[in-house]
Design a protein around this motif. Structure first.
Motif, PDB file in Angstrom:
ATOM      1  N   TYR A  85       4.398  11.019   6.230  1.00  0.00           N
ATOM      2  CA  TYR A  85       3.177  11.821   6.246  1.00  0.00           C
ATOM      3  C   TYR A  85       2.010  11.157   6.959  1.00  0.00           C
ATOM      4  CZ  TYR A  85       5.861  14.422   2.839  1.00  0.00           C
ATOM      5  OH  TYR A  85       6.854  15.139   2.207  1.00  0.00           O
ATOM      6  N   SER A  86       2.123   9.897   7.325  1.00  0.00           N
ATOM      7  CA  SER A  86       1.065   9.150   8.015  1.00  0.00           C
ATOM      8  C   SER A  86      -0.231   9.082   7.208  1.00  0.00           C
ATOM      9  CB  SER A  86       0.793   9.730   9.409  1.00  0.00           C
ATOM     10  OG  SER A  86       1.946   9.610  10.200  1.00  0.00           O
ATOM     11  N   ASN A  87      -0.144   9.186   5.895  1.00  0.00           N
ATOM     12  CA  ASN A  87      -1.303   8.997   5.024  1.00  0.00           C
ATOM     13  C   ASN A  87      -1.333   7.552   4.561  1.00  0.00           C
ATOM     14  OD1 ASN A  87      -1.855  11.694   5.178  1.00  0.00           O
ATOM     15  ND2 ASN A  87      -1.257  12.184   3.102  1.00  0.00           N
ATOM     16  N   ILE A  88      -2.531   6.988   4.490  1.00  0.00           N
ATOM     17  CA  ILE A  88      -2.682   5.685   3.861  1.00  0.00           C
ATOM     18  C   ILE A  88      -2.916   5.933   2.367  1.00  0.00           C
ATOM     19  CG2 ILE A  88      -3.506   4.539   5.945  1.00  0.00           C
ATOM     20  CD1 ILE A  88      -6.333   4.726   4.834  1.00  0.00           C
ATOM     21  N   ILE A  89      -2.768   4.877   1.574  1.00  0.00           N
ATOM     22  CA  ILE A  89      -3.014   5.074   0.145  1.00  0.00           C
ATOM     23  C   ILE A  89      -4.251   4.302  -0.278  1.00  0.00           C
ATOM     24  CG2 ILE A  89      -0.661   5.671  -0.462  1.00  0.00           C
ATOM     25  CD1 ILE A  89      -0.310   2.778  -1.494  1.00  0.00           C
ATOM     26  N   MET A  90      -4.906   4.835  -1.297  1.00  0.00           N
ATOM     27  CA  MET A  90      -6.143   4.240  -1.780  1.00  0.00           C
ATOM     28  C   MET A  90      -6.226   4.377  -3.288  1.00  0.00           C
ATOM     29  SD  MET A  90      -9.079   7.122  -1.028  1.00  0.00           S
ATOM     30  CE  MET A  90     -10.286   6.167  -1.898  1.00  0.00           C
ATOM     31  N   LEU A  91      -7.135   3.621  -3.860  1.00  0.00           N
ATOM     32  CA  LEU A  91      -7.459   3.729  -5.278  1.00  0.00           C
ATOM     33  C   LEU A  91      -8.928   4.154  -5.351  1.00  0.00           C
ATOM     34  CD1 LEU A  91      -6.298   3.351  -8.102  1.00  0.00           C
ATOM     35  CD2 LEU A  91      -7.138   1.005  -8.041  1.00  0.00           C
ATOM     36  N   PRO A  92      -9.212   5.391  -5.784  1.00  0.00           N
ATOM     37  CA  PRO A  92     -10.576   5.907  -5.696  1.00  0.00           C
ATOM     38  C   PRO A  92     -11.601   5.241  -6.604  1.00  0.00           C
ATOM     39  CG  PRO A  92      -9.046   7.622  -6.445  1.00  0.00           C
ATOM     40  CD  PRO A  92      -8.248   6.385  -6.212  1.00  0.00           C
ATOM     41  N   ASP A  93     -11.167   4.655  -7.746  1.00  0.00           N
ATOM     42  CA  ASP A  93     -12.121   3.955  -8.608  1.00  0.00           C
ATOM     43  C   ASP A  93     -11.358   2.949  -9.461  1.00  0.00           C
ATOM     44  OD1 ASP A  93     -11.351   5.114 -11.247  1.00  0.00           O
ATOM     45  OD2 ASP A  93     -12.193   6.961 -10.443  1.00  0.00           O
ATOM     46  N   ASN A  94     -12.095   2.168 -10.253  1.00  0.00           N
ATOM     47  CA  ASN A  94     -11.451   1.108 -11.030  1.00  0.00           C
ATOM     48  C   ASN A  94     -11.216   1.473 -12.490  1.00  0.00           C
ATOM     49  OD1 ASN A  94     -14.011   0.918 -12.069  1.00  0.00           O
ATOM     50  ND2 ASN A  94     -14.343  -1.211 -11.496  1.00  0.00           N
ATOM     51  N   SER A  95     -11.287   2.750 -12.827  1.00  0.00           N
ATOM     52  CA  SER A  95     -10.986   3.173 -14.195  1.00  0.00           C
ATOM     53  C   SER A  95      -9.511   2.939 -14.487  1.00  0.00           C
ATOM     54  CB  SER A  95     -11.312   4.654 -14.391  1.00  0.00           C
ATOM     55  OG  SER A  95     -12.683   4.884 -14.192  1.00  0.00           O
ATOM     56  N   ASP A  96      -9.217   2.439 -15.672  1.00  0.00           N
ATOM     57  CA  ASP A  96      -7.844   2.186 -16.081  1.00  0.00           C
ATOM     58  C   ASP A  96      -7.055   3.492 -16.058  1.00  0.00           C
ATOM     59  OD1 ASP A  96      -5.544   1.058 -17.104  1.00  0.00           O
ATOM     60  OD2 ASP A  96      -6.355   0.697 -19.102  1.00  0.00           O
ATOM     61  N   GLY A  97      -5.986   3.533 -15.268  1.00  0.00           N
ATOM     62  CA  GLY A  97      -5.132   4.719 -15.186  1.00  0.00           C
ATOM     63  C   GLY A  97      -5.440   5.667 -14.051  1.00  0.00           C
ATOM     64  N   PRO A 129      -4.985   7.351 -10.664  1.00  0.00           N
ATOM     65  CA  PRO A 129      -3.838   7.402  -9.759  1.00  0.00           C
ATOM     66  C   PRO A 129      -4.141   6.817  -8.376  1.00  0.00           C
ATOM     67  CG  PRO A 129      -4.144   9.515 -10.854  1.00  0.00           C
ATOM     68  CD  PRO A 129      -5.361   8.676 -11.153  1.00  0.00           C
ATOM     69  N   VAL A 130      -3.142   6.152  -7.816  1.00  0.00           N
ATOM     70  CA  VAL A 130      -3.154   5.738  -6.414  1.00  0.00           C
ATOM     71  C   VAL A 130      -2.838   7.001  -5.616  1.00  0.00           C
ATOM     72  CG1 VAL A 130      -2.033   4.302  -4.677  1.00  0.00           C
ATOM     73  CG2 VAL A 130      -2.433   3.388  -6.980  1.00  0.00           C
ATOM     74  N   ILE A 131      -3.674   7.325  -4.617  1.00  0.00           N
ATOM     75  CA  ILE A 131      -3.536   8.607  -3.926  1.00  0.00           C
ATOM     76  C   ILE A 131      -3.464   8.455  -2.415  1.00  0.00           C
ATOM     77  CG2 ILE A 131      -4.675   9.908  -5.774  1.00  0.00           C
ATOM     78  CD1 ILE A 131      -7.215   9.949  -3.966  1.00  0.00           C
TER      79      ILE A 131
END
Length: 139
Positions: free
Chosen positions: A17-29, A31-33
């Motif tokens: 899909y040519s998408n990179i992955i990110m973590l939108p915030d540091n809240s526990d749980g 999702p990596v998106i």
């Protein structure tokens, strides 16, 4: 001999899909998106070899680790957590394309589709390019 990923900072891109992955915030749980944005700490992962053929992945911007838990079923979501979990990273039959797998099951990180915001989840096939990743070193 297969390529291994040396410890360092990387962006991870899904091969299909040519998408990179990110973590939108540091809240526990959280999702990596999938994301299309590049740059910024939320898209950069510190990959660290553990000396046992396994790796930890810590998000640079949010300072939390990729985590999925033990013996999770297919479809479980990869999330950010304060504690680390070890994963396998193995080169596929195509050079410089890798799977990221759980160390206790035969499940692999993958994206269900190419939509921005889709969560990285555990999937079954190591030959599905939706479960393959490229690692681009950042400095």
């Amino acid at each position: 001999m297969p390529n291994t990923i040396p410890t360092g900072m990387y962006t991870l891109m899904n091969v299909r899909y040519s998408n990179i992955i990110m973590l939108p915030d540091n809240s526990d749980g959280t999702p990596v998106i999938a994301s299309v944005k590049s740059g910024g700490g939320s898209n950069v992962w510190h990959i660290e070899e553990q000396g046992n053929g396994r790796y930890t992945l810590r998000n640079r911007g949010e300072s939390t680790y990729a985590w999925v838990g033990n013996r999770q079923p297919l479809g479980a979501t990869v999330v950010g957590r304060p504690s680390s979990q070890q994963f396998t990273i193995e080169e596929t039959r195509e050079p410089h394309k890798y799977t990221i797998g759980t160390s206790d099951t035969s499940h692999y990180w993958g994206l269900p589709d190419g939509e921005m915001g889709s969560a990285v989840e555990l999937r079954a096939s190591s030959t599905d390019k939706g479960n393959w990743w490229t690692f681009t070193r950042t400095y």
